[in-house]
Design a protein around this motif. Structure first.
Motif, short mmCIF file in Angstrom:
data_model
loop_
_atom_site.label_atom_id
_atom_site.label_comp_id
_atom_site.label_asym_id
_atom_site.label_seq_id
_atom_site.Cartn_x
_atom_site.Cartn_y
_atom_site.Cartn_z
N GLU A 8 0.93 -1.45 -0.49
CA GLU A 8 0.06 0.16 -0.10
C GLU A 8 0.94 1.35 0.08
OE1 GLU A 8 -3.02 -0.45 -0.57
OE2 GLU A 8 -3.46 -2.53 0.12
N SER A 9 0.82 2.52 -0.23
CA SER A 9 1.70 3.10 -1.33
C SER A 9 0.67 4.50 -0.65
CB SER A 9 2.16 3.40 -2.33
OG SER A 9 0.79 4.08 -3.51
N THR A 10 1.39 5.52 -0.21
CA THR A 10 0.74 7.19 -0.06
C THR A 10 0.00 7.58 -1.19
OG1 THR A 10 2.81 7.86 -0.79
CG2 THR A 10 2.59 7.51 1.83
N GLY A 11 0.28 7.32 -3.03
CA GLY A 11 -0.72 7.84 -3.74
C GLY A 11 0.42 9.13 -3.91
N GLY A 12 -0.12 9.91 -4.80
CA GLY A 12 0.84 11.14 -5.21
C GLY A 12 1.76 11.30 -6.55
N ILE A 19 6.16 3.55 0.20
CA ILE A 19 5.59 2.89 0.78
C ILE A 19 4.35 3.22 2.57
CG2 ILE A 19 5.34 0.36 1.61
CD1 ILE A 19 7.31 0.12 -0.11
N THR A 20 3.56 2.34 2.62
CA THR A 20 2.60 3.16 3.21
C THR A 20 2.55 1.05 4.92
OG1 THR A 20 0.62 2.53 3.04
CG2 THR A 20 1.78 4.68 2.89
N GLU A 21 2.21 0.44 3.71
CA GLU A 21 2.18 -1.03 4.34
C GLU A 21 2.47 -2.28 3.48
OE1 GLU A 21 -1.20 -3.16 7.22
OE2 GLU A 21 -1.87 -2.37 5.51
N ILE A 22 3.31 -3.23 4.28
CA ILE A 22 3.82 -4.66 2.70
C ILE A 22 3.84 -5.32 3.80
CG2 ILE A 22 6.33 -4.21 3.52
CD1 ILE A 22 7.15 -4.98 1.47
N LYS A 45 3.44 12.53 3.45
CA LYS A 45 1.76 12.62 3.55
C LYS A 45 1.19 11.48 2.76
CE LYS A 45 0.15 16.60 5.26
NZ LYS A 45 -0.95 18.33 5.41
N ILE A 46 -0.17 10.71 3.47
CA ILE A 46 -0.45 9.81 2.25
C ILE A 46 -2.06 10.58 1.94
CG2 ILE A 46 -1.92 8.59 2.52
CD1 ILE A 46 -1.30 7.70 4.54
N LEU A 53 -9.44 4.76 0.60
CA LEU A 53 -9.37 3.57 0.42
C LEU A 53 -8.81 2.13 1.36
CD1 LEU A 53 -10.34 1.51 -2.33
CD2 LEU A 53 -7.54 2.42 -3.03
N THR A 54 -7.95 3.13 2.45
CA THR A 54 -6.81 1.77 2.80
C THR A 54 -7.00 2.19 4.03
OG1 THR A 54 -5.12 2.82 3.28
CG2 THR A 54 -5.57 1.40 1.28
N GLY A 55 -8.12 3.27 4.68
CA GLY A 55 -8.25 3.67 6.26
C GLY A 55 -6.87 3.24 6.71
N ILE A 56 -5.78 3.14 5.85
CA ILE A 56 -4.43 3.91 6.86
C ILE A 56 -4.07 5.31 6.65
CG2 ILE A 56 -1.97 4.26 6.59
CD1 ILE A 56 -1.88 0.90 5.15
N ASN A 57 -3.47 5.90 7.49
CA ASN A 57 -3.81 8.01 7.80
C ASN A 57 -2.54 7.58 8.45
OD1 ASN A 57 -4.10 7.13 10.55
ND2 ASN A 57 -6.22 7.19 10.51
#
Length: 454
Positions: A8-12, A19-22, A45-46, A53-57
């Motif tokens: 999962e990534s920050t987007g942008g 990467i925010t989660e692996i 920043k995310i 979408l992911t719920g990760i902040n």
């Protein structure tokens, strides 16, 4: 070896993401042997749509390790592995991007389950992970979180390996892992094999499959190949560079997969299936007195048989058991050689061949029961047997008396829902040898076996 992962990534902006989660599952082609799951502080920043979408902040990641703190573990768990991901182009790019920021060149082979699914599972409306696994009856939790998506990808990849009847995935892997020293090679190849029922594939240094076999004990059978002085075995020993195997959980699937693979791939050291697996069949006809007769004879191309046998002796042994089980007359089953009618008047004495009409109808009914039990022409059925582990069941689908395919399931609803079942099974070519394999196995009536007719 495979490293099946999801990121999962920050987007942008492109190549400015983090990467925010692996989640990584190390998979040996049969089971998960290691895993690594972690949130990652991306130090940026995310994007708000990604949070939705992911719920990760951002708050969740303040205490998470930064990428450089998990980089060593990622290198270790993916060492010597092929990266597998759903849309691998994105996940592999993200890994390389993060390692580039650390000044480290990260290189791995990769496979994309989107591309593999389009090739091995054609005709689906969508190949997004969520819609694809739903169609296949694969459960998925924590959608759009790394661990949930990675676990679903593991299950999807296992199914794709089963669908890969041409063994292209295996061959591409074997080319990367060939062994040079002959003596060390044979020892190493034996050590990696399981004492389990299944199919094994010998490949040469170019990744070409040169021999296919099945066994109730793969390791023991491969050892016999490597210790035999027979000319063919010596040639196999000389050329084999790698072995792959498929645990099947039971002998029926091993026999069917071996039959299909040899005929499709035509390995140069296989000759066992060039001839038919069986020579005799069980036939039924009505005599002038109205009794249904049974006979075992050589195959008659123009006539349909009830079930088939490897040789006459096997057919005779079957009929001897049937005479006792169904109280049949030896004369009307070809086992009693004297001429003339059977005039004994009790079922016990004449095994059912009595001259009165009521007894004739009763006798014929028992013969019909035998025929119905062993003949699956025009029938629809599901044969369930043991799977590769305790929670799993194997499935063989028969439609209109023909083999449609095989597969595995851990969930009853996958068998009960025909549209899902047809998605998870691996289609198989129906031929006389496959029918013989199934009929022979059904006659054994293994206590693990369950048959559902529909």
């Amino acid at each position: 070896m495979y490293a099946i992962l999801d990121i999962e990534s920050t987007g942008g902006k492109y190549n400015e993401e983090g990467i925010t989660e692996i989640a990584i599952y190390k998979f040996d082609g049969h089971q998960v042997v290691d895993q690594f799951i972690s949130l990652v502080n991306p130090e940026r920043k995310i994007q708000s749509f990604v949070v939705g979408l992911t719920g990760i902040n951002n708050e969740m990641l303040h205490q998470a390790p930064k990428f450089y703190e998990v980089a060593k573990r990622i290198i270790e768990i993916t060492e010597g592995c092929i990266i597998v991901a759903h849309n691998a182009k994105f996940d592999y790019r993200m890994l390389r991007l993060e390692f580039d920021r650390l000044g480290y060149s990260y290189e791995r082979e990769s496979l994309c389950t989107v591309k593999l699914s389009k090739k091995l599972l054609p005709g689906f409306d969508s190949y997004s992970l969520g819609k694809l696994v739903k169609k296949l009856g694969i459960p998925i939790t924590d959608r759009h979180r790394a661990n949930g998506d990675a676990l679903a990808t593991v299950k999807l990849f296992k199914l794709l390996l089963e669908k890969d009847t041409d063994k292209e995935i295996i061959s591409s892997n074997l080319k990367l892992n060939s062994i040079s020293s002959v003596d060390q090679k044979l020892i190493r190849l034996i050590d990696q094999l399981p004492n389990a029922v299944g199919v094994y594939y010998f490949s040469d240094g170019e990744g070409e499959i040169i021999y296919i076999g099945k066994s109730k004990d793969i390791k023991k059978r491969a050892n016999q190949h490597f210790t035999s002085d027979a000319p063919k075995s010596r040639e196999i020993q000389k050329h084999v560079a790698s072995i792959d195997f498929e645990k099947t959980g039971n002998e029926l699937l091993a026999l069917l997969k071996e039959n299909q693979s040899i005929k499709k791939l035509k390995p140069k050291f296989n000759s066992a299936l060039k001839k038919s697996l069986f020579t005799h069949g069980l036939y039924a006809f009505e005599d002038e007195n109205g009794y249904i007769n049974l006979s075992v004879s050589k195959l008659k191309p123009s006539e349909k048989y009830i079930t088939s046998f490897t040789n006459y002796q096997q057919g005779k042994a079957f009929m001897e058991r049937a005479v006792e089980t169904y109280e049949l007359c030896q004369k009307l089953t070809g086992l009693h050689k004297t001429k003339g009618a059977c005039f004994n008047y009790t079922i016990k004495q004449c095994h059912g061949a009595c001259v009165n009409e009521e007894s004739k109808e009763s006798y014929n009914e028992r013969v019909k029961q035998l025929i119905d039990f062993y003949d699956y022409q025009n029938k629809n059925m599901i044969i369930q047997d043991r799977g590769r582990h305790a929670a799993e069941k194997s499935v063989v689908l028969i439609e209109n008396g023909e083999l449609a395919g095989t597969g595995y399931t851990e969930l009853n609803f996958q068998v009960e829902n025909m549209s899902i079942l047809k998605n998870i099974i691996n289609p198989m070519q129906n031929d006389r040898d496959a029918q013989h394999i199934i009929q022979s196995y059904l006659r054994k009536r293994n206590h693990h076996l369950k048959i559902h007719k529909f």
